[in-house]
Motif scaffolding. Sequence first.
Motif, PDB file in Angstrom:
ATOM      1  N   TRP A  34      31.660  32.681  43.927  1.00 41.45           N
ATOM      2  CA  TRP A  34      31.108  33.982  43.579  1.00 41.45           C
ATOM      3  C   TRP A  34      32.162  35.093  43.672  1.00 41.45           C
ATOM      4  N   ILE A  35      32.204  35.907  42.614  1.00 44.05           N
ATOM      5  CA  ILE A  35      33.130  37.034  42.564  1.00 44.05           C
ATOM      6  C   ILE A  35      32.761  38.067  43.620  1.00 44.05           C
ATOM      7  N   ILE A  36      31.465  38.394  43.682  1.00 43.59           N
ATOM      8  CA  ILE A  36      30.927  39.293  44.691  1.00 43.59           C
ATOM      9  C   ILE A  36      29.823  38.541  45.437  1.00 43.59           C
ATOM     10  N   PRO A  37      29.871  38.464  46.761  1.00 45.03           N
ATOM     11  CA  PRO A  37      30.769  39.166  47.673  1.00 45.03           C
ATOM     12  C   PRO A  37      32.027  38.410  48.084  1.00 45.03           C
ATOM     13  N   GLN A  38      32.016  37.057  47.968  1.00 42.23           N
ATOM     14  CA  GLN A  38      33.121  36.291  48.557  1.00 42.23           C
ATOM     15  C   GLN A  38      34.474  36.639  47.943  1.00 42.23           C
ATOM     16  N   GLY A  39      34.507  36.851  46.619  1.00 38.59           N
ATOM     17  CA  GLY A  39      35.773  37.157  45.980  1.00 38.59           C
ATOM     18  C   GLY A  39      36.377  38.449  46.481  1.00 38.59           C
ATOM     19  N   VAL A  40      35.531  39.461  46.702  1.00 38.03           N
ATOM     20  CA  VAL A  40      36.027  40.738  47.210  1.00 38.03           C
ATOM     21  C   VAL A  40      36.648  40.552  48.592  1.00 38.03           C
ATOM     22  N   VAL A  41      35.947  39.830  49.459  1.00 36.34           N
ATOM     23  CA  VAL A  41      36.448  39.587  50.811  1.00 36.34           C
ATOM     24  C   VAL A  41      37.741  38.788  50.769  1.00 36.34           C
ATOM     25  N   ALA A  42      37.769  37.740  49.956  1.00 35.66           N
ATOM     26  CA  ALA A  42      38.966  36.895  49.878  1.00 35.66           C
ATOM     27  C   ALA A  42      40.162  37.683  49.356  1.00 35.66           C
ATOM     28  N   ARG A  43      39.917  38.563  48.401  1.00 35.43           N
ATOM     29  CA  ARG A  43      41.006  39.372  47.826  1.00 35.43           C
ATOM     30  C   ARG A  43      41.712  40.181  48.903  1.00 35.43           C
ATOM     31  N   VAL A  44      40.970  40.613  49.924  1.00 35.91           N
ATOM     32  CA  VAL A  44      41.542  41.418  51.006  1.00 35.91           C
ATOM     33  C   VAL A  44      42.042  40.547  52.152  1.00 35.91           C
ATOM     34  N   ALA A  45      41.257  39.518  52.494  1.00 36.55           N
ATOM     35  CA  ALA A  45      41.553  38.734  53.704  1.00 36.55           C
ATOM     36  C   ALA A  45      42.513  37.582  53.465  1.00 36.55           C
ATOM     37  N   ALA A  60      44.182  31.065  45.431  1.00 33.62           N
ATOM     38  CA  ALA A  60      42.730  30.867  45.427  1.00 33.62           C
ATOM     39  C   ALA A  60      42.214  30.500  44.052  1.00 33.62           C
ATOM     40  N   LEU A  61      41.245  29.606  44.065  1.00 34.74           N
ATOM     41  CA  LEU A  61      40.429  29.289  42.906  1.00 34.74           C
ATOM     42  C   LEU A  61      39.118  30.041  43.064  1.00 34.74           C
ATOM     43  N   LEU A  62      38.745  30.814  42.057  1.00 38.00           N
ATOM     44  CA  LEU A  62      37.514  31.578  42.060  1.00 38.00           C
ATOM     45  C   LEU A  62      36.513  30.915  41.120  1.00 38.00           C
ATOM     46  N   THR A  63      35.321  30.623  41.618  1.00 42.32           N
ATOM     47  CA  THR A  63      34.264  30.028  40.804  1.00 42.32           C
ATOM     48  C   THR A  63      33.118  31.016  40.664  1.00 42.32           C
ATOM     49  N   THR A  64      32.774  31.351  39.431  1.00 35.24           N
ATOM     50  CA  THR A  64      31.614  32.199  39.176  1.00 35.24           C
ATOM     51  C   THR A  64      30.500  31.351  38.593  1.00 35.24           C
ATOM     52  N   LEU A  65      29.302  31.512  39.164  1.00 35.10           N
ATOM     53  CA  LEU A  65      28.187  30.652  38.787  1.00 35.10           C
ATOM     54  C   LEU A  65      27.182  31.326  37.871  1.00 35.10           C
ATOM     55  N   GLY A  66      27.415  32.587  37.515  1.00 35.18           N
ATOM     56  CA  GLY A  66      26.540  33.226  36.540  1.00 35.18           C
ATOM     57  C   GLY A  66      25.990  34.559  36.988  1.00 35.18           C
ATOM     58  N   ALA A  84      42.853  36.169  41.337  1.00 36.13           N
ATOM     59  CA  ALA A  84      42.690  34.719  41.501  1.00 36.13           C
ATOM     60  C   ALA A  84      43.735  33.950  40.695  1.00 36.13           C
ATOM     61  N   ARG A  85      44.257  32.885  41.265  1.00 38.59           N
ATOM     62  CA  ARG A  85      45.213  32.034  40.553  1.00 38.59           C
ATOM     63  C   ARG A  85      44.548  31.277  39.405  1.00 38.59           C
ATOM     64  N   ALA A  86      43.278  30.926  39.587  1.00 36.42           N
ATOM     65  CA  ALA A  86      42.524  30.226  38.542  1.00 36.42           C
ATOM     66  C   ALA A  86      41.055  30.585  38.706  1.00 36.42           C
ATOM     67  N   VAL A  87      40.314  30.524  37.604  1.00 39.06           N
ATOM     68  CA  VAL A  87      38.889  30.844  37.611  1.00 39.06           C
ATOM     69  C   VAL A  87      38.147  29.732  36.879  1.00 39.06           C
ATOM     70  N   THR A  88      37.060  29.254  37.460  1.00 40.93           N
ATOM     71  CA  THR A  88      36.204  28.293  36.758  1.00 40.93           C
ATOM     72  C   THR A  88      34.861  28.940  36.458  1.00 40.93           C
ATOM     73  N   ALA A  91      41.138  38.306  33.171  1.00 41.10           N
ATOM     74  CA  ALA A  91      41.750  37.026  33.515  1.00 41.10           C
ATOM     75  C   ALA A  91      42.651  36.546  32.384  1.00 41.10           C
ATOM     76  N   ALA A  92      43.747  35.919  32.730  1.00 38.69           N
ATOM     77  CA  ALA A  92      44.599  35.302  31.723  1.00 38.69           C
ATOM     78  C   ALA A  92      43.866  34.106  31.128  1.00 38.69           C
ATOM     79  N   PRO A  93      43.807  33.983  29.801  1.00 40.95           N
ATOM     80  CA  PRO A  93      43.043  32.879  29.192  1.00 40.95           C
ATOM     81  C   PRO A  93      43.425  31.509  29.727  1.00 40.95           C
ATOM     82  N   GLU A  94      44.710  31.291  29.978  1.00 43.59           N
ATOM     83  CA  GLU A  94      45.141  29.974  30.453  1.00 43.59           C
ATOM     84  C   GLU A  94      44.700  29.696  31.887  1.00 43.59           C
ATOM     85  N   ALA A  95      44.251  30.737  32.601  1.00 43.75           N
ATOM     86  CA  ALA A  95      43.817  30.555  33.989  1.00 43.75           C
ATOM     87  C   ALA A  95      42.336  30.251  34.106  1.00 43.75           C
ATOM     88  N   VAL A  96      41.584  30.306  32.995  1.00 50.64           N
ATOM     89  CA  VAL A  96      40.129  30.154  33.040  1.00 50.64           C
ATOM     90  C   VAL A  96      39.722  28.805  32.459  1.00 50.64           C
TER      91      VAL A  96
END
Length: 396
Positions: free
Chosen positions: A120-131, A137-143, A165-169, A184-189
Amino acid sequence: MAGQKPRLLVLASTFPAHASDGTPAFVRDLAEREAERFDVMVVVPRVPGAPARERVGELEVRRYGYFPRRWESLADGAIIENLREKRSRWLQVVPFFVAQFLATRRAARDWRPDVAHVHWIIPQGVVARVALRRTPALLTTLGGDLYALNARPLRALKSWVIRWARAVTVMNAEMRERVIELGAAPEAVRILPMGADLSAVQAAPAVPAEPGRTRILFVGRLVEKKGVEVLLDSLRGLGTDSAVSLTVVGDGPLRASLEARARGLDVTFAGQLGRAELVRRYAACDLAVFPSVLAASGDKDGLPVALLEAMSAGCTIVASDVPGINEAVEDGTNGVLVPPGETERLTAVLDSLIADPELRARLGAAARETAEGYSADAVGARYRELLGTLSSVDAR
């Protein structure tokens, strides 16, 4: 040390307290597959009945508290829907972010992960971006986190996380385009849906049909985007000679209103079910219906794990023709697709399938074959490979 596995830190907000509590287990199922290549620590919020720390198979699980236990409910289920259901839960949001940040920083300091998988981008992604600034990191968004939360400040926040994020799924092609629009960079998604643990579903013995009766199953959270209202209204349009029963598995803020809407119909609201009982319901159904719609907030389904489980059980699938679902279900081949929100069309499809058990059997067999490609084992192998490429990069 030579021979040690690289360390993976998993951040999520949905994780079962125990195997039979009915909470969706897709994060746990995937983490268990990732543990075949990594030492895995999972950091998640506290929920009732769960210990602060435990070992779940190969997973080390840490849970953090974020509010006095008596009122702590923000992360017990879907966060966005919990906020909509009870506005006082907004008081828990800031403490939740702070507690998650502290727990993540503590895990990073004590455990020194080589890579992180952030759900999840929010909230976990926000926290990870800072912490986790130094951890790839691989970021997964579920919808829900991508489709909803579209006010300008929140879009900027999502973009800030996605660019880091280094990569996004993502779950489907439409979501990929949205993530790229956010920077996001297209090659990273990559399009890489969550897998489903299909072993128990496939091993369950079939439950004999009930002569003269069609058993319909819905599985999902009782929220607007799941479209249960459409399903209930469509049942009222069936011919009077149709003997149909519906079981609704799941819970959520709309349960009371849906129960009221279902009066006069043969509908059972079963609530959340443990794994074994849910598997039995799959085995006992003739049709599994997923009538997803676009919620007023913009939220919509990606590719529900419950749909994949139902396909694996050989259920005849009827689902909305929306991105993600229509990438797994091919109309007329392994299921039937219906335009979202079209009650009369759904009624007509149900009528035709009720009258044609041979077609149901053919569609169900094809669905079972399709589901193999979405198994947790198959998907987990792809996630392990992707995380492996990230962990080999020295981000420190």
